[in-house]
Design a protein around this motif. Structure first.
Motif, short mmCIF file in Angstrom:
data_model
loop_
_atom_site.label_atom_id
_atom_site.label_comp_id
_atom_site.label_asym_id
_atom_site.label_seq_id
_atom_site.Cartn_x
_atom_site.Cartn_y
_atom_site.Cartn_z
N ASN A 181 -9.72 4.03 0.27
CA ASN A 181 -8.35 3.94 0.79
C ASN A 181 -8.16 4.75 2.06
O ASN A 181 -7.49 4.30 2.98
CB ASN A 181 -7.34 4.36 -0.27
CG ASN A 181 -7.08 3.27 -1.27
OD1 ASN A 181 -7.15 2.09 -0.95
ND2 ASN A 181 -6.80 3.66 -2.49
N ILE A 183 -12.11 5.34 -5.03
CA ILE A 183 -10.84 4.70 -4.63
C ILE A 183 -10.20 5.50 -3.51
O ILE A 183 -9.74 4.94 -2.51
CB ILE A 183 -9.89 4.56 -5.84
CG1 ILE A 183 -10.45 3.54 -6.82
CG2 ILE A 183 -8.49 4.16 -5.38
CD1 ILE A 183 -9.68 3.43 -8.12
N TYR A 184 -10.17 6.81 -3.66
CA TYR A 184 -9.57 7.66 -2.64
C TYR A 184 -10.31 7.50 -1.31
O TYR A 184 -9.69 7.31 -0.26
CB TYR A 184 -9.58 9.13 -3.09
CG TYR A 184 -8.79 10.01 -2.17
CD1 TYR A 184 -7.41 10.17 -2.35
CD2 TYR A 184 -9.39 10.66 -1.11
CE1 TYR A 184 -6.67 10.97 -1.48
CE2 TYR A 184 -8.66 11.46 -0.25
CZ TYR A 184 -7.31 11.61 -0.44
OH TYR A 184 -6.57 12.40 0.42
N ARG A 212 0.87 -1.18 0.00
CA ARG A 212 0.00 0.00 0.00
C ARG A 212 0.90 1.22 0.00
O ARG A 212 1.87 1.28 0.76
CB ARG A 212 -0.92 0.00 1.21
CG ARG A 212 -2.00 -1.07 1.14
CD ARG A 212 -3.00 -0.97 2.26
NE ARG A 212 -3.83 0.22 2.19
CZ ARG A 212 -4.87 0.39 1.38
NH1 ARG A 212 -5.22 -0.58 0.56
NH2 ARG A 212 -5.57 1.50 1.40
N TYR A 263 0.64 4.67 0.81
CA TYR A 263 0.68 5.83 1.69
C TYR A 263 0.28 5.50 3.12
O TYR A 263 -0.91 5.54 3.46
CB TYR A 263 -0.22 6.95 1.15
CG TYR A 263 0.08 7.30 -0.28
CD1 TYR A 263 1.27 7.94 -0.62
CD2 TYR A 263 -0.81 6.98 -1.29
CE1 TYR A 263 1.55 8.26 -1.93
CE2 TYR A 263 -0.53 7.30 -2.61
CZ TYR A 263 0.65 7.94 -2.92
OH TYR A 263 0.93 8.25 -4.22
N LEU A 300 -8.15 14.66 -4.00
CA LEU A 300 -8.32 13.54 -4.92
C LEU A 300 -7.11 13.35 -5.83
O LEU A 300 -6.75 12.24 -6.17
CB LEU A 300 -9.60 13.71 -5.74
CG LEU A 300 -10.87 13.69 -4.91
CD1 LEU A 300 -12.08 13.95 -5.79
CD2 LEU A 300 -11.03 12.37 -4.19
N LYS A 301 -6.47 14.40 -6.26
CA LYS A 301 -5.24 14.34 -7.06
C LYS A 301 -5.31 13.33 -8.20
O LYS A 301 -4.42 12.49 -8.36
CB LYS A 301 -4.04 14.06 -6.17
CG LYS A 301 -3.82 15.13 -5.14
CD LYS A 301 -2.66 14.82 -4.24
CE LYS A 301 -2.58 15.90 -3.18
NZ LYS A 301 -1.77 15.58 -2.07
N GLY A 302 -6.36 13.37 -8.98
CA GLY A 302 -6.46 12.49 -10.13
C GLY A 302 -6.94 11.08 -9.83
O GLY A 302 -7.15 10.29 -10.73
N THR A 303 -7.09 10.74 -8.57
CA THR A 303 -7.58 9.41 -8.19
C THR A 303 -9.11 9.44 -8.21
O THR A 303 -9.70 10.39 -7.70
CB THR A 303 -7.09 9.06 -6.76
OG1 THR A 303 -5.68 9.14 -6.74
CG2 THR A 303 -7.53 7.68 -6.35
N PRO A 304 -9.74 8.42 -8.75
CA PRO A 304 -11.21 8.38 -8.67
C PRO A 304 -11.68 8.49 -7.22
O PRO A 304 -11.07 7.90 -6.32
CB PRO A 304 -11.56 7.02 -9.28
CG PRO A 304 -10.39 6.67 -10.14
CD PRO A 304 -9.19 7.27 -9.45
N SER A 305 -12.76 9.24 -7.01
CA SER A 305 -13.22 9.53 -5.65
C SER A 305 -13.51 8.28 -4.84
O SER A 305 -13.20 8.22 -3.65
CB SER A 305 -14.45 10.44 -5.68
OG SER A 305 -15.48 9.85 -6.43
#
Length: 152
Positions: A125, A121-122, A27, A29, A114-119
């Motif tokens: 996680n 998934i963010y 993982r 982060y 979100l930095k480009g990550t689908p909401s």
């Protein structure tokens, strides 16, 4: 000389375990897990459990509302502001006022990081990462008191 107490050592052990778990699970982060571990490490198991429970509830509420609102509306500032109202309202409605602060923090993290990550998934996680840190901290705090380290 000031001693290094058992809570200090247990906090360090909890952070170490969180980072190790993230490395083992690949993982990326461990930041949120480490924060949860530090916040949930209290002077005894009971206090850690109460803080951990409130943090889990708040994380779940903030994460769920953050996920729902980003999927429906995206993350314009007006939605973030209104979402905070909704998060606080729901925590109070569920009689979880001790979870309000962390629910708002998780909600804001999801809405603004979100930095480009689908909401979805963010959000998932962030909830998983936080739960890992809470569980590690509570489990470490179950162990008997670690001897204080004193400089001789």
């Amino acid at each position: 000389m000031m001693k290094i107490g058992s809570r200090n050592i247990k906090t360090a052990i909890s952070v170490f375990i969180c980072i190790s778990i993230f490395q083992l699970l690949n993982r990326p982060y461990p930041f949120y897990a480490c924060i949860a571990a530090v916040i949930c490490m209290k002077n005894n198991f009971q206090n850690s459990f109460v803080i951990g429970k409130n943090r889990m509830i708040g994380t779940t509420i903030g994460g769920t509302i953050g996920l729902a609102l980003t999927l429906i509306f995206g993350n314009p500032s007006i939605v973030v502001g209104l979402g905070i109202v909704l998060v606080i309202y729901l925590c109070n409605l569920c009689k979880q006022s001790d979870s309000i602060v962390i629910a708002c923090i998780v909600f804001i993290a999801i809405m603004t990081n979100l930095k480009g990550t689908p909401s979805y998934i963010y959000a998932v996680n962030r909830v998983i990462d936080t739960f890992i840190g809470i569980i590690v901290s509570i489990v470490v705090n179950v162990f008997p008191r670690i001897k204080d380290i004193r400089k001789q």
